[in-house]
Scaffold this motif. Structure first.
Motif, PDB file in Angstrom:
ATOM      1  N   ILE A 246       0.838  -1.202   0.000  1.00 11.36           N
ATOM      2  CA  ILE A 246       0.000   0.000   0.000  1.00 11.36           C
ATOM      3  C   ILE A 246       0.870   1.248   0.000  1.00 11.36           C
ATOM      4  N   LEU A 247       1.940   1.244   0.798  1.00 12.08           N
ATOM      5  CA  LEU A 247       2.840   2.393   0.845  1.00 12.08           C
ATOM      6  C   LEU A 247       3.421   2.698  -0.532  1.00 12.08           C
ATOM      7  N   MET A 248       3.753   1.675  -1.273  1.00 11.90           N
ATOM      8  CA  MET A 248       4.387   1.888  -2.573  1.00 11.90           C
ATOM      9  C   MET A 248       3.389   2.229  -3.673  1.00 11.90           C
ATOM     10  N   ALA A 249       2.169   1.704  -3.602  1.00 13.19           N
ATOM     11  CA  ALA A 249       1.332   1.726  -4.801  1.00 13.19           C
ATOM     12  C   ALA A 249      -0.087   2.248  -4.623  1.00 13.19           C
ATOM     13  N   GLU A 250      -0.549   2.561  -3.412  1.00 20.57           N
ATOM     14  CA  GLU A 250      -1.972   2.855  -3.281  1.00 20.57           C
ATOM     15  C   GLU A 250      -2.294   4.101  -2.477  1.00 20.57           C
ATOM     16  N   ILE A 251      -1.310   4.925  -2.166  1.00 16.75           N
ATOM     17  CA  ILE A 251      -1.581   6.199  -1.497  1.00 16.75           C
ATOM     18  C   ILE A 251      -1.529   7.301  -2.549  1.00 16.75           C
ATOM     19  N   PRO A 252      -2.631   8.018  -2.798  1.00 17.74           N
ATOM     20  CA  PRO A 252      -2.647   9.040  -3.861  1.00 17.74           C
ATOM     21  C   PRO A 252      -1.706  10.202  -3.550  1.00 17.74           C
ATOM     22  N   THR A 253      -0.947  10.602  -4.553  1.00 19.33           N
ATOM     23  CA  THR A 253      -0.047  11.751  -4.437  1.00 19.33           C
ATOM     24  C   THR A 253      -0.149  12.602  -5.697  1.00 19.33           C
ATOM     25  N   LEU A 254       0.525  13.734  -5.670  1.00 20.93           N
ATOM     26  CA  LEU A 254       0.467  14.695  -6.769  1.00 20.93           C
ATOM     27  C   LEU A 254       1.703  14.585  -7.640  1.00 20.93           C
ATOM     28  N   ALA A 255       1.522  14.589  -8.958  1.00 20.24           N
ATOM     29  CA  ALA A 255       2.653  14.569  -9.895  1.00 20.24           C
ATOM     30  C   ALA A 255       2.223  15.200 -11.210  1.00 20.24           C
ATOM     31  N   ILE A 256       3.211  15.612 -11.997  1.00 20.56           N
ATOM     32  CA  ILE A 256       2.938  16.214 -13.310  1.00 20.56           C
ATOM     33  C   ILE A 256       2.469  15.124 -14.266  1.00 20.56           C
ATOM     34  N   GLU A 257       1.303  15.312 -14.845  1.00 23.77           N
ATOM     35  CA  GLU A 257       0.698  14.314 -15.728  1.00 23.77           C
ATOM     36  C   GLU A 257       0.690  14.755 -17.190  1.00 23.77           C
ATOM     37  N   THR A 258       0.342  16.020 -17.450  1.00 22.12           N
ATOM     38  CA  THR A 258       0.223  16.512 -18.831  1.00 22.12           C
ATOM     39  C   THR A 258       1.141  17.720 -19.018  1.00 22.12           C
ATOM     40  N   VAL A 259       1.892  17.703 -20.119  1.00 17.09           N
ATOM     41  CA  VAL A 259       2.820  18.791 -20.418  1.00 17.09           C
ATOM     42  C   VAL A 259       2.437  19.405 -21.762  1.00 17.09           C
ATOM     43  N   TYR A 260       2.139  20.692 -21.755  1.00 12.59           N
ATOM     44  CA  TYR A 260       1.824  21.430 -22.988  1.00 12.59           C
ATOM     45  C   TYR A 260       3.068  22.237 -23.383  1.00 12.59           C
ATOM     46  N   VAL A 261       3.692  21.837 -24.483  1.00 13.16           N
ATOM     47  CA  VAL A 261       4.938  22.465 -24.928  1.00 13.16           C
ATOM     48  C   VAL A 261       4.603  23.601 -25.883  1.00 13.16           C
ATOM     49  N   HIS A 262       4.820  24.828 -25.433  1.00 12.75           N
ATOM     50  CA  HIS A 262       4.600  25.994 -26.288  1.00 12.75           C
ATOM     51  C   HIS A 262       5.857  26.340 -27.085  1.00 12.75           C
ATOM     52  N   ASN A 263       7.017  26.111 -26.460  1.00  8.87           N
ATOM     53  CA  ASN A 263       8.263  26.405 -27.162  1.00  8.87           C
ATOM     54  C   ASN A 263       9.384  25.632 -26.473  1.00  8.87           C
ATOM     55  N   ASN A 264      10.158  24.906 -27.248  1.00  8.76           N
ATOM     56  CA  ASN A 264      11.293  24.175 -26.700  1.00  8.76           C
ATOM     57  C   ASN A 264      12.392  24.125 -27.751  1.00  8.76           C
ATOM     58  N   THR A 265      13.365  24.997 -27.603  1.00  6.86           N
ATOM     59  CA  THR A 265      14.476  25.022 -28.554  1.00  6.86           C
ATOM     60  C   THR A 265      15.756  24.464 -27.919  1.00  6.86           C
ATOM     61  N   SER A 266      15.630  23.796 -26.780  1.00 11.52           N
ATOM     62  CA  SER A 266      16.789  23.143 -26.173  1.00 11.52           C
ATOM     63  C   SER A 266      17.113  21.873 -26.958  1.00 11.52           C
ATOM     64  N   VAL A 267      18.218  21.218 -26.606  1.00 10.88           N
ATOM     65  CA  VAL A 267      18.635  20.022 -27.327  1.00 10.88           C
ATOM     66  C   VAL A 267      17.877  18.773 -26.855  1.00 10.88           C
ATOM     67  N   ILE A 268      17.059  18.920 -25.824  1.00 10.23           N
ATOM     68  CA  ILE A 268      16.311  17.774 -25.289  1.00 10.23           C
ATOM     69  C   ILE A 268      14.962  17.695 -25.985  1.00 10.23           C
ATOM     70  N   GLN A 269      14.625  16.505 -26.465  1.00 12.28           N
ATOM     71  CA  GLN A 269      13.356  16.320 -27.164  1.00 12.28           C
ATOM     72  C   GLN A 269      12.172  16.547 -26.215  1.00 12.28           C
ATOM     73  N   ASP A 270      11.060  16.938 -26.804  1.00  9.90           N
ATOM     74  CA  ASP A 270       9.872  17.260 -26.006  1.00  9.90           C
ATOM     75  C   ASP A 270       9.462  16.104 -25.109  1.00  9.90           C
ATOM     76  N   GLU A 271       9.414  14.882 -25.665  1.00  6.35           N
ATOM     77  CA  GLU A 271       8.917  13.744 -24.893  1.00  6.35           C
ATOM     78  C   GLU A 271       9.876  13.363 -23.763  1.00  6.35           C
ATOM     79  N   VAL A 272      11.181  13.529 -23.995  1.00 10.41           N
ATOM     80  CA  VAL A 272      12.160  13.232 -22.936  1.00 10.41           C
ATOM     81  C   VAL A 272      12.049  14.263 -21.820  1.00 10.41           C
ATOM     82  N   LEU A 273      11.884  15.514 -22.202  1.00 17.55           N
ATOM     83  CA  LEU A 273      11.743  16.574 -21.217  1.00 17.55           C
ATOM     84  C   LEU A 273      10.471  16.392 -20.394  1.00 17.55           C
TER      85      LEU A 273
END
Length: 374
Positions: A82-109
């Motif tokens: 339960i500690l590892m898998a069933e306690i709800p927490t907050l995390a980034i789920e959706t990323v909207y890329v408006h501009n990314n000119t770095s060398v890291i691809q959007d999906e990796v970032l």
């Protein structure tokens, strides 16, 4: 036929799992945990209260160590899962890329951002709604975004040349502004009722401010909008509230026959530091017939000082001089937990949350049984 009543010696023997040089013994297979044929093992709440104990060994904000004594392995393992898998927490789920000119691809970032642990007001995070996913509903329409189920963060940063740098400077962190993008550059934008919960020190932010996200050079820019939601580790590891959640059985070391002199020093080196101590043989022990210490007054003898820190490496069982003098084991109903929080909740709070989850599971199971009986 009256049920058998085991002696205290027999009950103690059952608690110890034997650890031998090549095998593990005294692991009986019974129909139910703790059940022994011919004995009465009816459930008694008072008996459970008397036998069950919780002992804390360490209680830091993000790391706790404690013992659960008097439980079956199935219940202890339920808490771990339960500690590892069933306690709800907050995390980034959706990323909207408006501009990314770095060398890291959007999906990796985006994947990097999702794995950054977040923290904020515990009251606010508990207030937020968790949209539980049903099996196979990945293709269904996303729920409406509200202040009740979504936290919005921004990452808007650009790398520029530093005009005030020395001519012989080679460190890019001084040559350029924002050459390194860290988790501290994530900014939180509260909306609606979130302004009541996530304010001041309770604002949503990364647990560690110096998590490296990307490296940039002048002219490169990252502009993104990040939507954070609640989830559980069973859906994705980024929602797991713990870095580690494990348990081990309490080691048991019994010195059956005296270990004296140089053998005692060698015996102590077979264990982690502090597990085995050296004490002088007293004159009373040396004068007692059959003690094994006759004629050894003042010499060093090996004693078990703190079995808690032992790793049960079996090293002492490799040496002939210790054969028949020591018995290793583990206590089958003494579970030593170690819980390391990823930062969103304090470690002791996490264990209490796991108890709540298990209680809810039991309540649902009980309702299901009542429906079947109706």
């Amino acid at each position: 036929m009256a049920p058998l009543v085991p002696s205290q010696e027999e009950l103690q023997r059952r608690r110890i799992i034997g650890v031998n040089a090549e095998t593990v013994t005294n692991i009986p297979s019974t129909d139910f945990p703790g059940h022994w044929p011919g004995e009465s093992h009816g459930w008694a709440l008072d008996q459970f209260k008397n036998d069950f104990k919780v002992e804390y060994h360490r209680n830091d904000p993000y790391e706790a160590s404690f013992s659960l004594i008097g439980l079956d392995a199935a219940v202890a393992n339920a808490f771990r899962r339960i500690l590892m898998a069933e306690i709800p927490t907050l995390a980034i789920e959706t990323v909207y890329v408006h501009n990314n000119t770095s060398v890291i691809q959007d999906e990796v970032l985006a994947q990097r951002l999702g794995l950054i642990p977040l923290k904020g007001s515990v009251e606010g995070i508990n207030w937020m709604q968790w949209e539980q996913k049903a099996p196979g509903d990945e293709g269904s329409a996303a729920p409406e975004l509200t202040d009740f189920n979504t936290v919005v963060m921004q990452l808007d940063i650009e790398c520029t040349q530093n005009p005030d740098v020395a001519d012989d400077e080679t460190d890019p962190r001084k040559l350029y502004n924002n050459a390194h993008v860290y988790s501290k550059h994530l900014t939180f934008t509260p909306v609606g009722r979130q302004e009541q919960f996530f304010v001041g020190d309770g604002a949503i932010r990364a647990v560690q401010p110096d998590i490296l996200i990307a490296k940039m050079r002048p002219g490169q820019k990252i502009e993104m909008e990040l939507h954070c939601v609640k989830g559980i580790g069973a859906d994705h590891a980024k929602f797991s509230p713990v870095a580690t959640a494990s348990y081990r059985l309490l080691p048991d070391i019994q010195i059956l026959r005296p270990i004296i002199g140089e053998d005692a020093k060698k015996f102590a080196k077979c264990f982690p530091k502090g597990v085995i101590g050296l004490e002088p043989v007293t004159s009373e022990e040396a004068s007692r017939a059959g003690s094994g210490y006759e004629g050894h007054a003042g010499e060093q003898k090996a004693v078990v000082k703190d079995a808690f820190n032992d790793t049960v490496s079996r090293e002492c069982l490799r040496h002939e001089e210790f054969q028949g003098k020591v018995k290793l084991g583990r206590v089958r109903d003494h579970f030593i937990f170690n819980v390391e929080s990823s930062g969103q909740f304090e470690s002791d709070t996490l264990f209490l949350e796991s108890v709540k989850v298990l209680k809810l599971k039991c309540a649902r199971w009980k309702r299901g049984l009542n429906d079947l009986m109706a």
